[in-house]
Scaffold this active site. Structure first.
Site, PDB file in Angstrom:
ATOM      1  N   LYS A 118       0.838  -1.213   0.000  1.00  0.00           N
ATOM      2  CA  LYS A 118       0.000   0.000   0.000  1.00  0.00           C
ATOM      3  C   LYS A 118       0.867   1.254   0.000  1.00  0.00           C
ATOM      4  O   LYS A 118       0.640   2.179  -0.785  1.00  0.00           O
ATOM      5  CB  LYS A 118      -0.896   0.009   1.246  1.00  0.00           C
ATOM      6  CG  LYS A 118      -1.592   1.347   1.486  1.00  0.00           C
ATOM      7  CD  LYS A 118      -2.508   1.312   2.683  1.00  0.00           C
ATOM      8  CE  LYS A 118      -1.867   1.634   3.995  1.00  0.00           C
ATOM      9  NZ  LYS A 118      -1.530   3.051   4.214  1.00  0.00           N
ATOM     10  N   ASN A 119       1.838   1.287   0.878  1.00  0.00           N
ATOM     11  CA  ASN A 119       2.617   2.520   0.999  1.00  0.00           C
ATOM     12  C   ASN A 119       3.536   2.758  -0.195  1.00  0.00           C
ATOM     13  O   ASN A 119       4.010   3.870  -0.405  1.00  0.00           O
ATOM     14  CB  ASN A 119       3.433   2.517   2.302  1.00  0.00           C
ATOM     15  CG  ASN A 119       2.527   2.704   3.513  1.00  0.00           C
ATOM     16  OD1 ASN A 119       1.347   3.019   3.370  1.00  0.00           O
ATOM     17  ND2 ASN A 119       3.082   2.516   4.699  1.00  0.00           N
ATOM     18  N   ARG A 175      -3.939  10.151   3.957  1.00  0.00           N
ATOM     19  CA  ARG A 175      -2.701  10.888   4.097  1.00  0.00           C
ATOM     20  C   ARG A 175      -2.009  11.069   2.734  1.00  0.00           C
ATOM     21  O   ARG A 175      -1.398  12.092   2.450  1.00  0.00           O
ATOM     22  CB  ARG A 175      -1.801  10.085   5.049  1.00  0.00           C
ATOM     23  CG  ARG A 175      -0.410  10.604   5.239  1.00  0.00           C
ATOM     24  CD  ARG A 175      -0.403  11.784   6.150  1.00  0.00           C
ATOM     25  NE  ARG A 175       0.954  12.289   6.348  1.00  0.00           N
ATOM     26  CZ  ARG A 175       1.211  13.438   6.919  1.00  0.00           C
ATOM     27  NH1 ARG A 175       0.236  14.191   7.351  1.00  0.00           N
ATOM     28  NH2 ARG A 175       2.446  13.853   7.065  1.00  0.00           N
ATOM     29  N   CYS A 179      -4.766  11.053  11.566  1.00  0.00           N
ATOM     30  CA  CYS A 179      -5.428   9.878  12.132  1.00  0.00           C
ATOM     31  C   CYS A 179      -5.037   9.749  13.587  1.00  0.00           C
ATOM     32  O   CYS A 179      -4.209  10.515  14.081  1.00  0.00           O
ATOM     33  CB  CYS A 179      -5.093   8.626  11.348  1.00  0.00           C
ATOM     34  SG  CYS A 179      -3.376   8.196  11.405  1.00  0.00           S
ATOM     35  N   ARG A 214       0.313  14.204  12.548  1.00  0.00           N
ATOM     36  CA  ARG A 214       0.847  14.090  11.190  1.00  0.00           C
ATOM     37  C   ARG A 214       0.838  15.422  10.438  1.00  0.00           C
ATOM     38  O   ARG A 214       0.164  15.587   9.422  1.00  0.00           O
ATOM     39  CB  ARG A 214       0.110  12.993  10.418  1.00  0.00           C
ATOM     40  CG  ARG A 214       0.089  11.706  11.195  1.00  0.00           C
ATOM     41  CD  ARG A 214      -0.502  10.566  10.437  1.00  0.00           C
ATOM     42  NE  ARG A 214       0.483   9.883   9.599  1.00  0.00           N
ATOM     43  CZ  ARG A 214       0.208   8.760   8.949  1.00  0.00           C
ATOM     44  NH1 ARG A 214      -0.969   8.233   9.020  1.00  0.00           N
ATOM     45  NH2 ARG A 214       1.147   8.187   8.219  1.00  0.00           N
ATOM     46  N   PRO A 215       1.595  16.408  10.952  1.00  0.00           N
ATOM     47  CA  PRO A 215       1.693  17.695  10.257  1.00  0.00           C
ATOM     48  C   PRO A 215       2.447  17.545   8.929  1.00  0.00           C
ATOM     49  O   PRO A 215       3.053  16.506   8.661  1.00  0.00           O
ATOM     50  CB  PRO A 215       2.496  18.555  11.236  1.00  0.00           C
ATOM     51  CG  PRO A 215       3.267  17.598  12.067  1.00  0.00           C
ATOM     52  CD  PRO A 215       2.444  16.339  12.136  1.00  0.00           C
ATOM     53  N   ILE A 216       2.420  18.603   8.096  1.00  0.00           N
ATOM     54  CA  ILE A 216       3.127  18.538   6.811  1.00  0.00           C
ATOM     55  C   ILE A 216       4.161  19.667   6.701  1.00  0.00           C
ATOM     56  O   ILE A 216       4.522  20.079   5.606  1.00  0.00           O
ATOM     57  CB  ILE A 216       2.145  18.568   5.604  1.00  0.00           C
ATOM     58  CG1 ILE A 216       1.177  19.761   5.705  1.00  0.00           C
ATOM     59  CG2 ILE A 216       1.386  17.268   5.501  1.00  0.00           C
ATOM     60  CD1 ILE A 216       0.379  19.985   4.426  1.00  0.00           C
ATOM     61  N   ILE A 258       8.430   7.213  16.660  1.00  0.00           N
ATOM     62  CA  ILE A 258       7.992   7.878  15.423  1.00  0.00           C
ATOM     63  C   ILE A 258       6.654   8.595  15.602  1.00  0.00           C
ATOM     64  O   ILE A 258       6.535   9.776  15.290  1.00  0.00           O
ATOM     65  CB  ILE A 258       7.882   6.868  14.255  1.00  0.00           C
ATOM     66  CG1 ILE A 258       9.160   6.031  14.143  1.00  0.00           C
ATOM     67  CG2 ILE A 258       7.580   7.596  12.938  1.00  0.00           C
ATOM     68  CD1 ILE A 258      10.402   6.794  13.782  1.00  0.00           C
ATOM     69  N   ARG A 281      -8.381  -0.719   5.413  1.00  0.00           N
ATOM     70  CA  ARG A 281      -7.580   0.303   4.731  1.00  0.00           C
ATOM     71  C   ARG A 281      -6.209  -0.223   4.329  1.00  0.00           C
ATOM     72  O   ARG A 281      -5.546   0.348   3.464  1.00  0.00           O
ATOM     73  CB  ARG A 281      -7.413   1.531   5.624  1.00  0.00           C
ATOM     74  CG  ARG A 281      -8.728   2.235   5.855  1.00  0.00           C
ATOM     75  CD  ARG A 281      -8.526   3.549   6.476  1.00  0.00           C
ATOM     76  NE  ARG A 281      -7.855   4.446   5.536  1.00  0.00           N
ATOM     77  CZ  ARG A 281      -7.887   5.753   5.623  1.00  0.00           C
ATOM     78  NH1 ARG A 281      -8.553   6.317   6.601  1.00  0.00           N
ATOM     79  NH2 ARG A 281      -7.254   6.495   4.757  1.00  0.00           N
TER      80      ARG A 281
HETATM   81  C1  UD1 Z   1       4.638   6.783   6.217  1.00  0.00           C
HETATM   82  C2  UD1 Z   1       3.727   5.573   6.118  1.00  0.00           C
HETATM   83  C3  UD1 Z   1       3.336   5.070   7.509  1.00  0.00           C
HETATM   84  C4  UD1 Z   1       4.585   4.840   8.334  1.00  0.00           C
HETATM   85  C5  UD1 Z   1       5.459   6.092   8.356  1.00  0.00           C
HETATM   86  C6  UD1 Z   1       6.779   5.881   9.088  1.00  0.00           C
HETATM   87  C7  UD1 Z   1       2.569   5.993   4.028  1.00  0.00           C
HETATM   88  C8  UD1 Z   1       1.282   6.311   3.346  1.00  0.00           C
HETATM   89  N1  UD1 Z   1       2.543   5.934   5.371  1.00  0.00           N
HETATM   90  O1  UD1 Z   1       3.849   7.810   6.816  1.00  0.00           O
HETATM   91  O2  UD1 Z   1       2.618   3.856   7.376  1.00  0.00           O
HETATM   92  O3  UD1 Z   1       4.194   4.532   9.667  1.00  0.00           O
HETATM   93  O4  UD1 Z   1       5.771   6.475   7.009  1.00  0.00           O
HETATM   94  O5  UD1 Z   1       7.494   4.833   8.531  1.00  0.00           O
HETATM   95  O6  UD1 Z   1       3.569   5.742   3.386  1.00  0.00           O
HETATM   96  N2  UD1 Z   1       6.269  14.601  10.564  1.00  0.00           N
HETATM   97  C9  UD1 Z   1       6.246  15.947  10.876  1.00  0.00           C
HETATM   98  N3  UD1 Z   1       6.135  16.841   9.836  1.00  0.00           N
HETATM   99  C10 UD1 Z   1       6.051  16.460   8.540  1.00  0.00           C
HETATM  100  C11 UD1 Z   1       6.090  15.080   8.230  1.00  0.00           C
HETATM  101  C12 UD1 Z   1       6.200  14.169   9.262  1.00  0.00           C
HETATM  102  O7  UD1 Z   1       6.316  16.322  12.029  1.00  0.00           O
HETATM  103  O8  UD1 Z   1       5.947  17.331   7.655  1.00  0.00           O
HETATM  104  C13 UD1 Z   1       6.364  13.614  11.652  1.00  0.00           C
HETATM  105  C14 UD1 Z   1       5.112  12.733  11.714  1.00  0.00           C
HETATM  106  O9  UD1 Z   1       4.064  13.362  12.458  1.00  0.00           O
HETATM  107  C15 UD1 Z   1       5.633  11.493  12.391  1.00  0.00           C
HETATM  108  C16 UD1 Z   1       7.059  11.377  11.833  1.00  0.00           C
HETATM  109  O10 UD1 Z   1       7.408  12.692  11.369  1.00  0.00           O
HETATM  110  O11 UD1 Z   1       5.681  11.673  13.776  1.00  0.00           O
HETATM  111  C17 UD1 Z   1       7.193  10.384  10.700  1.00  0.00           C
HETATM  112  O12 UD1 Z   1       6.352  10.757   9.635  1.00  0.00           O
HETATM  113  P1  UD1 Z   1       6.622  10.341   8.123  1.00  0.00           P
HETATM  114  O13 UD1 Z   1       7.907   9.605   8.011  1.00  0.00           O
HETATM  115  O14 UD1 Z   1       6.419  11.534   7.266  1.00  0.00           O
HETATM  116  O15 UD1 Z   1       5.438   9.304   7.872  1.00  0.00           O
HETATM  117  P2  UD1 Z   1       4.344   9.320   6.754  1.00  0.00           P
HETATM  118  O16 UD1 Z   1       4.986   9.576   5.422  1.00  0.00           O
HETATM  119  O17 UD1 Z   1       3.198  10.157   7.159  1.00  0.00           O
END
Ligand code: UD1
Length: 422
Positions: free
Chosen positions: A22-23, A97, A121, A126-128, A332, A403
């Site tokens: 999926k990812n 996401r 979720c 999960r900020p961006i 994480i 999902r």
């Molecule tokens: C992806 C995976 C998820 C997996 C995660 C970590 C997908 C669709 N999902 O999620 O299943 O658990 O990687 O391996 O591929 N963060 C920030 N700011 C940002 C981005 C991230 O603070 O702009 C934080 C997140 O809140 C989290 C951490 O960084 O605490 C890791 O996030 P990230 O590696 O970005 O995970 P996802 O890509 O959301």
């Protein structure tokens, strides 16, 4: 499927094929937007998020057709207007996401995008911010709007970018944008997850010039012409890990066909430390557990190649039944322990110390009861607990599980679990 009914305690035996990842498939589908012609993506799992991504690509003017697990994406009808008109269905954007990948891909393709904020979720906020700060360095401007984000660029320009944390999604978004940027982009502190490698492989198959995917430093020479490619999505390492955990929690022997074992070495280390047999064979990953497993002292999640956060929840029922105590450290996501009360209701002894730390004291048996899934991996972990528990377990809220799993009941039945969904 609302609820899953499980009659637990039956030793596992059987074999199952592992669905596509999926990812990995979601960013690859976003990347098809960048390639001229028809990309053929094989081994796409049949999951809600994949259907949402199909809908989003169609709303942008692409033609998307499915033949079993193969998707054909033709980008000829895609128009700049569509990316701007806010025509992307809000529900599809907000419900997952991964709609965030459209930001990098559309900035590359059209230079401007209007996007509702992607869904968060219960596992965390999960900020961006990392995505946005990094894209700004490629000469993207952002404005907050009532509907979400307006992003635009006069032209993407390569940059030397250092990520403050190896965010998987931010690394993928940057790749999607940087392949269209003028000049060279260097991503330092990049995520090293296998899904990054898959995206780099797909983009390279389309004609992109990317080196270092899978390492902390990725170098992209931008503005190569991208043409559609045929590509197969690898097996899902977390789904394979889920059925592995079922075997570890319940006992028995299973063969996980198409399990991407090279991506699962951190999981292998823990499984072997606990006393399970792990054999990589021509037919797939063979797992055997006969005796009660021994708890490792600690289980610590970390970015790849460390132990995956998604597997942490899935190991909780395994640790709950192992001999000895284990401290689990979640590094994480800030809210990945909320299945603890449900597991304790089944007889586990798990204490959450704080947001990051939990202590598991192994017990000999879990007992079935009615529990509630609240998110994807936690929900699957409750199903595993049910398969191991004495008596009947009912897991409600199984829409979350769907999902990430095409059909968890069918797969576990292949392994001998008495389980059905309603
Ligand atoms: C992806 C995976 C998820 C997996 C995660 C970590 C997908 C669709 N999902 O999620 O299943 O658990 O990687 O391996 O591929 N963060 C920030 N700011 C940002 C981005 C991230 O603070 O702009 C934080 C997140 O809140 C989290 C951490 O960084 O605490 C890791 O996030 P990230 O590696 O970005 O995970 P996802 O890509 O959301």
């Amino acid at each position: 499927m609302d609820s899953v009914y499980i009659r637990g305690g039956i030793v596992l035996q059987g074999q199952v094929s592992i669905q596509g990842s999926k990812n990995a498939v979601l960013p690859v589908l976003a990347a098809t937007l960048l390639a001229e012609g028809t990309s053929v993506i094989e081994n796409c799992p049949r999951l809600a998020d994949v259907y949402h991504m199909q809908t989003l690509l169609q709303s942008l003017g692409c033609s998307v057709t499915r033949d079993k697990n193969m998707l054909r994406v033709n980008t000829e009808g895609m128009s700049r207007l569509k990316a701007l008109s806010g025509d992307m269905p809000k529900e599809a954007v907000e419900s997952m996401r991964s709609s965030i990948f459209l930001l990098g891909a559309l900035l590359n393709k059209t230079g401007e995008v209007e996007l509702a904020y992607p869904g968060g979720c219960v596992i965390g906020e999960r900020p961006i911010d990392i995505h946005i700060e990094a894209l700004k360095q490629l000469h993207v401007s952002f404005e907050e709007k009532s509907y979400g984000l307006h992003a635009y660029t006069e032209g993407l320009k390569g940059a030397d970018i250092t990520l403050p944390f190896p965010s998987v999604g931010a690394t993928e978004n940057l790749l999607l944008a940087a392949v269209g940027a003028d000049g060279t982009t260097i991503i330092r502190g990049a995520a090293r997850e296998p899904e990054i490698v898959t995206l780099c492989r797909f983009l390279s198959a389309c004609g992109a010039d990317i080196t270092g995917g899978g390492s902390s430093t990725i170098i992209i020479q931008g503005r190569k012409k991208l043409c559609a490619a045929d590509f197969a999505i690898p097996g899902d390492r977390i789904v394979a890990g889920t059925y592995l955990c079922a075997c570890l929690a319940v006992g028995g022997e299973v063969l996980l066909m198409e399990a991407p074992t090279e991506q699962m070495q951190a999981i292998k280390k823990v499984a072997e430390t606990m006393g399970a047999v792990w054999q990589e064979t021509d037919k797939g990953l063979y797992i055997q557990r006969r005796e009660r497993l021994k708890a490792p002292k600690q289980l610590i999640t970390a970015p790849f190649p460390g132990f995956p956060t998604d597997m942490q929840s899935l190991f909780l029922p395994v640790l709950a039944l192992a001999e000895g105590n284990c401290t689990v450290v979640e590094n994480i996501f800030e809210n990945r322990f909320h299945i603890i009360p449900d597991l304790n209701a089944m007889g586990a002894k798990i204490e959450q110390m704080d947001a990051k730390n939990a202590r598991v004291e192994g017990v000999e048996q879990l007992t079935g009861c009615r529990v509630q899934a609240k998110e994807l991996r936690g929900g699957a972990a409750l199903v595993i607990a049910g398969a191991a528990a004495k008596g009947e377990t009912i897991v409600d809220g199984c829409g979350y599980i769907e999902r990430g799993y095409e059909n968890i009941c069918r797969d576990l039945r292949e392994l001998g679990v008495r389980i059905y969904g309603v």
